[in-house]
Write a protein that holds these residues in place. Structure first.
Motif, short mmCIF file in Angstrom:
data_model
loop_
_atom_site.label_atom_id
_atom_site.label_comp_id
_atom_site.label_asym_id
_atom_site.label_seq_id
_atom_site.Cartn_x
_atom_site.Cartn_y
_atom_site.Cartn_z
N ALA A 1 -16.38 14.17 0.85
CA ALA A 1 -15.65 15.44 0.81
C ALA A 1 -16.59 16.59 1.14
CB ALA A 1 -15.01 15.64 -0.57
N TRP A 2 -17.80 16.55 0.63
CA TRP A 2 -18.79 17.58 0.94
C TRP A 2 -19.05 17.64 2.44
CZ3 TRP A 2 -24.20 15.75 1.63
CH2 TRP A 2 -25.06 16.77 2.04
N MET A 3 -19.19 16.47 3.04
CA MET A 3 -19.43 16.42 4.50
C MET A 3 -18.25 17.04 5.26
SD MET A 3 -22.22 14.44 5.37
CE MET A 3 -23.45 13.61 4.39
N LEU A 4 -17.04 16.71 4.84
CA LEU A 4 -15.85 17.29 5.48
C LEU A 4 -15.80 18.79 5.25
CD1 LEU A 4 -13.37 14.50 4.44
CD2 LEU A 4 -13.80 15.17 6.82
N ARG A 5 -16.02 19.19 4.02
CA ARG A 5 -15.98 20.61 3.66
C ARG A 5 -16.99 21.42 4.46
NH1 ARG A 5 -17.21 19.82 -1.24
NH2 ARG A 5 -15.19 19.01 -1.88
N SER A 6 -18.16 20.84 4.70
CA SER A 6 -19.21 21.53 5.44
C SER A 6 -18.82 21.82 6.88
CB SER A 6 -20.51 20.70 5.40
OG SER A 6 -20.99 20.64 4.07
N HIS A 7 -17.92 21.03 7.45
CA HIS A 7 -17.44 21.30 8.80
C HIS A 7 -16.54 22.53 8.86
CE1 HIS A 7 -18.76 17.22 9.91
NE2 HIS A 7 -18.65 17.64 11.16
N LEU A 8 -16.02 22.94 7.73
CA LEU A 8 -15.07 24.05 7.70
C LEU A 8 -15.73 25.40 7.43
CD1 LEU A 8 -12.22 22.26 5.72
CD2 LEU A 8 -12.38 22.62 8.20
N GLN B 1 -10.23 14.70 -2.08
CA GLN B 1 -10.20 15.43 -3.34
C GLN B 1 -9.14 14.86 -4.28
OE1 GLN B 1 -12.00 19.70 -1.88
NE2 GLN B 1 -9.80 19.47 -1.77
N SER B 2 -8.02 14.45 -3.74
CA SER B 2 -6.97 13.84 -4.55
C SER B 2 -7.46 12.53 -5.16
CB SER B 2 -5.74 13.61 -3.68
OG SER B 2 -4.73 13.00 -4.41
N ILE B 3 -8.15 11.73 -4.38
CA ILE B 3 -8.71 10.47 -4.88
C ILE B 3 -9.77 10.75 -5.94
CG2 ILE B 3 -10.12 8.47 -4.26
CD1 ILE B 3 -8.54 8.38 -1.59
N ILE B 4 -10.62 11.74 -5.73
CA ILE B 4 -11.65 12.09 -6.70
C ILE B 4 -11.01 12.43 -8.05
CG2 ILE B 4 -13.36 13.87 -7.32
CD1 ILE B 4 -13.99 13.97 -4.20
N ILE B 5 -9.97 13.22 -8.02
CA ILE B 5 -9.28 13.60 -9.26
C ILE B 5 -8.72 12.37 -9.96
CG2 ILE B 5 -7.25 14.82 -10.17
CD1 ILE B 5 -7.87 16.99 -7.96
N TYR C 1 0.83 -1.21 0.00
CA TYR C 1 0.00 0.00 0.00
C TYR C 1 0.86 1.26 0.00
CZ TYR C 1 -4.00 -3.02 1.11
OH TYR C 1 -4.97 -3.98 1.08
N LEU C 2 1.89 1.26 0.81
CA LEU C 2 2.75 2.44 0.89
C LEU C 2 3.53 2.66 -0.40
CD1 LEU C 2 3.96 2.22 4.59
CD2 LEU C 2 2.29 3.82 3.60
N GLN C 3 3.83 1.59 -1.12
CA GLN C 3 4.51 1.73 -2.41
C GLN C 3 3.56 2.21 -3.50
OE1 GLN C 3 5.97 -2.28 -2.82
NE2 GLN C 3 7.96 -1.79 -1.92
N LEU C 4 2.29 1.85 -3.40
CA LEU C 4 1.32 2.14 -4.45
C LEU C 4 0.59 3.47 -4.27
CD1 LEU C 4 -0.27 -1.41 -4.77
CD2 LEU C 4 1.08 -0.24 -6.52
N THR C 5 0.41 3.91 -3.04
CA THR C 5 -0.42 5.09 -2.79
C THR C 5 0.25 6.38 -3.24
OG1 THR C 5 -1.77 6.22 -1.14
CG2 THR C 5 0.43 5.53 -0.43
N HIS C 6 -0.56 7.35 -3.54
CA HIS C 6 -0.03 8.70 -3.80
C HIS C 6 -0.34 9.63 -2.63
CE1 HIS C 6 -4.13 9.38 -5.36
NE2 HIS C 6 -3.90 10.65 -5.12
N LEU C 7 -0.99 9.12 -1.59
CA LEU C 7 -1.28 9.90 -0.40
C LEU C 7 -0.06 9.88 0.53
CD1 LEU C 7 -4.91 8.70 0.39
CD2 LEU C 7 -4.17 10.60 -1.07
N ARG D 1 -9.22 19.08 7.38
CA ARG D 1 -8.53 19.64 6.20
C ARG D 1 -7.66 18.60 5.51
NH1 ARG D 1 -9.32 24.88 5.52
NH2 ARG D 1 -9.96 26.16 7.29
N GLU D 2 -6.95 17.82 6.30
CA GLU D 2 -6.08 16.79 5.73
C GLU D 2 -6.89 15.71 5.02
OE1 GLU D 2 -2.80 13.49 7.22
OE2 GLU D 2 -3.49 15.02 8.63
N LEU D 3 -7.95 15.25 5.66
CA LEU D 3 -8.78 14.21 5.06
C LEU D 3 -9.49 14.73 3.81
CD1 LEU D 3 -10.24 12.58 8.30
CD2 LEU D 3 -8.40 11.70 6.84
N LEU D 4 -9.94 15.97 3.86
CA LEU D 4 -10.59 16.57 2.69
C LEU D 4 -9.61 16.61 1.51
CD1 LEU D 4 -12.85 18.05 1.22
CD2 LEU D 4 -12.06 20.17 2.33
#
Length: 157
Positions: A149-156, A112-116, A84-90, A105-108
């Motif tokens: 992401a919307w749920m996370l964004r709404s907290h901000l 968003q990176s995964i969505i893209i 997983y650590l070799q394959l992920t871009h996170l 903020r970090e999870l959002l």
């Protein structure tokens, strides 16, 4: 036994390699969301503790679905932390504070990176690899991440 579902072996290999990266991203995001659930502090502790729990439970289902999609295409799903650590871009981030806003903020950013990444591969799966099933599958994943992401964004706000 060879998987004969109307997609060439080469295309199945290419699709499952991309799905393996998606699986790794999902697993890393799940772990980061668990970390937020366990370690968040502050006046809003209880509500965000429960919120993060809802999110990691949804990610757990997504992880299983992605792994099963890889298996249904005739390949093995990566299943080690090293893979997983070799394959992920996170990335993992060290935190000075365990406040809800920082975790959110970090999870959002990760969602968003995964969505893209998912959006970039929807047409690729359909057009380049002739795999409409996986194209549809990751469209659903993208929609799930958009909602999270919307749920996370709404907290901000």
């Amino acid at each position: 036994m060879e998987t004969k579902i109307g997609i060439s072996a080469e295309n199945l290999q290419a699709v499952t390699q991309i799905l393996a990266k998606i699986l790794a991203d999902e697993f890393v995001l799940y772990t980061k969301t668990r970390n937020a659930h366990w370690n968040v502090e502050g006046k809003d502790f209880y509500s965000v503790h429960k919120f993060f729990e809802d999110q990691y439970e949804a990610l757990d289902e997504i992880i299983d679905d992605v792994a099963e999609r890889i298996r249904s295409l005739g390949h093995y799903a990566p299943a080690t932390l090293k893979n997983y650590l070799q394959l992920t871009h996170l990335t993992e981030q060290a935190r000075e504070k365990n406040d809800s806003e920082g975790f959110i903020r970090e999870l959002l950013q990760d969602h968003q990176s995964i969505i893209i990444y998912l959006r970039e591969n929807i047409n690729r799966f359909a057009n380049d690899y002739h795999d409409l099933g996986t194209s549809d599958f990751i469209t659903g994943l993208m929609e799930s991440h958009e909602k999270m992401a919307w749920m996370l964004r709404s907290h901000l706000k």
